[in-house]
Enzyme design. Structure first.
Site, PDB file in Angstrom:
ATOM      1  N   SER A 169       4.805   2.212   8.068  1.00 46.49           N
ATOM      2  CA  SER A 169       4.444   1.105   7.179  1.00 46.49           C
ATOM      3  C   SER A 169       5.624   0.716   6.294  1.00 46.49           C
ATOM      4  O   SER A 169       6.209   1.559   5.616  1.00 46.49           O
ATOM      5  CB  SER A 169       3.267   1.506   6.290  1.00 46.49           C
ATOM      6  N   HIS A 201       0.818  -1.217   0.000  1.00 42.72           N
ATOM      7  CA  HIS A 201       0.000   0.000   0.000  1.00 42.72           C
ATOM      8  C   HIS A 201       0.850   1.265   0.000  1.00 42.72           C
ATOM      9  O   HIS A 201       0.354   2.345  -0.313  1.00 42.72           O
ATOM     10  CB  HIS A 201      -0.977   0.003   1.180  1.00 42.72           C
ATOM     11  N   ASP A 249       0.156  -7.637   1.400  1.00 48.53           N
ATOM     12  CA  ASP A 249       0.577  -6.232   1.511  1.00 48.53           C
ATOM     13  C   ASP A 249       2.100  -6.115   1.500  1.00 48.53           C
ATOM     14  O   ASP A 249       2.693  -5.376   2.288  1.00 48.53           O
ATOM     15  CB  ASP A 249       0.001  -5.579   2.771  1.00 48.53           C
TER      16      ASP A 249
END
Length: 471
Positions: free
Chosen positions: A213, A95, A140
């Site tokens: 992230s 993402h 992801d």
């Protein structure tokens, strides 16, 4: 306990017992807190050079602005990443780089200046243009490649060895603050966010904020045991509920993407569901059964092997299966082979030999194929690709020879819930066939901005009617 022992330790150092003129040997020895601090500092120096900041640019604002015009804007974002190979391969979250038009990697700043220098501020590390090697939305995980060699790396650890309560450290660039480090413990070693989800996570109370992230979750040995992915909180900031992809999954995905550009997953064409106590009671199943086939797809290897919805799967190649996710994961690496399933159907027990085929790629590749100049359908807020043979290879199924595949969507669902998603195939608008993005644009542009259109869309192998705003 830490909050109780620390004041007592300080008092013993500041106020020696009556009659003592010097600290005792026990008092002068390094405290456990000092040893922890030293170990954390050493770990920070060991890890920091392999952690990078990932900077991206995206095209947003795909909606129209006036008749025949569009309003596009390039926006920037950032996340984190970790170098896992000295030749420049980097692992981050999908993402972070999904739908990006440009990806850059900011390396860690040089080591602190030697003692005696006036400034403790360090110059920024080098900025490198990165290529997206591949993306796997299901886990992801994304893999980047930057030019150069001899980069410092972080080794993968074994996430199966993690234990609840184990101390771990998160590295990354929260809020753009590059190479930050936080500490916490493992709260759970295998957390599934919803029953049936295809991914499990390591849960930690290590503070994970936006920008973390794609950074590594590291154990005390300086090994990456997880890839920090998201947090759960009402405010969006860290609330002690951080989640990281387990390193064993991340490493397996990384190696497949590096070798093939995507993840190859074996399937048999059936939906395996975990048998819950409620399901077992309702279906009058033995409490010992754990996996049931809720669906067998028409024309699939499972159907051709004689399997039916309602069949209970007990074993895969002689190995006991405990839940639906376990069966799926164990089939992934067996693409191109034939497996033996232990089946229970009503009162009979038998074995079925089922070929395993490779699952077709997901929608992540579509964004890489699309450009705003050619594929923008502004009034729907999408980038749409023509259904060519190359695009069709990445679809799980196909009903008609032509249509428009949604590569990216920047518009939230309508108030009544309908909306387009990447991977959707638009076949008709108000009953008229859609042959290409330009044809789709013409059909939509013929509508008034406050009109609604009826789209007939293929999503995950199933046809849907969607009512969409035309402007």
């Amino acid at each position: 306990m830490r909050f109780v022992l620390l004041p007592l330790l300080v008092l013993s150092l500041v106020h020696p017992a009556h009659g003592q003129s010097a600290p005792t040997e026990e008092a002068s020895a390094p405290s456990s807190f000092a040893r922890l601090s030293d170990a954390a500092q050493s770990l920070a120096q060991q890890v920091r050079r392999a952690v990078v900041q990932v900077k991206v640019r995206r095209v947003e604002g795909l909606q129209g602005s006036g008749e025949g015009s569009t309003q596009l804007a390039e926006v920037s974002g950032s996340g984190s990443g970790v170098i896992v190979d000295s030749t420049g391969f980097i692992v981050t979250n999908a993402h972070v780089v999904s739908e990006a038009t440009e990806v850059w990697v900011q390396r860690a700043t040089p080591t602190p200046p030697p003692p005696g220098e006036k400034s403790i501020l360090r110059r920024r590390g080098s900025l490198l243009k990165a290529e997206v090697v591949g993306i796997d939305p299901e886990t992801d995980v994304a893999v980047l490649d930057v030019p150069g060699t001899d980069y410092p790396t972080l080794p993968f650890g074994n996430s199966d060895r993690l234990r609840r309560g184990q101390v771990v450290f998160a590295f990354g660039s929260p809020m753009g603050l590059e190479n930050s480090m936080t500490m916490g413990i493992v709260s759970a070693t295998a957390r599934q966010m919803r029953p049936g989800d295809p991914m499990v996570y390591v849960q930690t109370d290590t503070p994970i904020n936006p920008g973390n992230s794609g950074g590594p979750l590291v154990n005390q040995d300086g090994e990456m045991v997880g890839l920090n992915t998201f947090n759960v909180s009402q405010s969006g900031e860290s609330a002690g509920l951080g989640f990281a992809g387990p390193s064993n999954i991340v490493e397996a995905v990384y190696r497949q993407i590096r070798a093939h550009g995507s993840v190859r997953r074996g399937v048999i064409g059936a939906n395996a569901q975990t048998v819950t106590p409620e399901l077992a009671q309702t279906l009058s199943l033995s409490q010992g059964y754990r996996v049931i086939l809720a669906d067998v797809y028409p024309g699939s290897p499972a159907e051709r092997a004689g399997l039916r919805p309602g069949d209970v799967v007990t074993h895969l190649n002689g190995e006991r299966m405990h839940n639906g996710r376990e069966l799926d994961v164990n089939l992934y690496p067996k693409a191109g082979t034939t497996v033996t399933l232990g089946i229970v159907r009503e009162d009979s027990t038998f074995e079925a030999r089922v070929p395993v085929v490779q699952r077709r790629g997901g929608s992540a590749r579509f964004a890489e194929m699309a450009t705003p100049e050619k594929h923008l359908v502004a009034r729907l807020g999408i980038l749409g690709l023509p259904l060519t043979d190359e695009v069709a290879k990445h679809l799980s199924s196909q009903r008609l020879p032509s249509g428009v595949v949604v590569a990216a969507s920047n518009r939230p669902p309508a108030p009544w819930g309908d909306g387009l998603q990447p991977g959707d195939v638009i076949y008709t608008i108000d009953g008229q066939r859609v042959e290409s993005p330009s044809a789709l644009r013409s059909l939509i542009d013929a509508k008034a901005p406050d009109d609604r259109v009826l789209a007939h869309v293929l999503r995950d192998g199933t046809m849907h009617y969607l009512v969409l705003p035309a402007g």
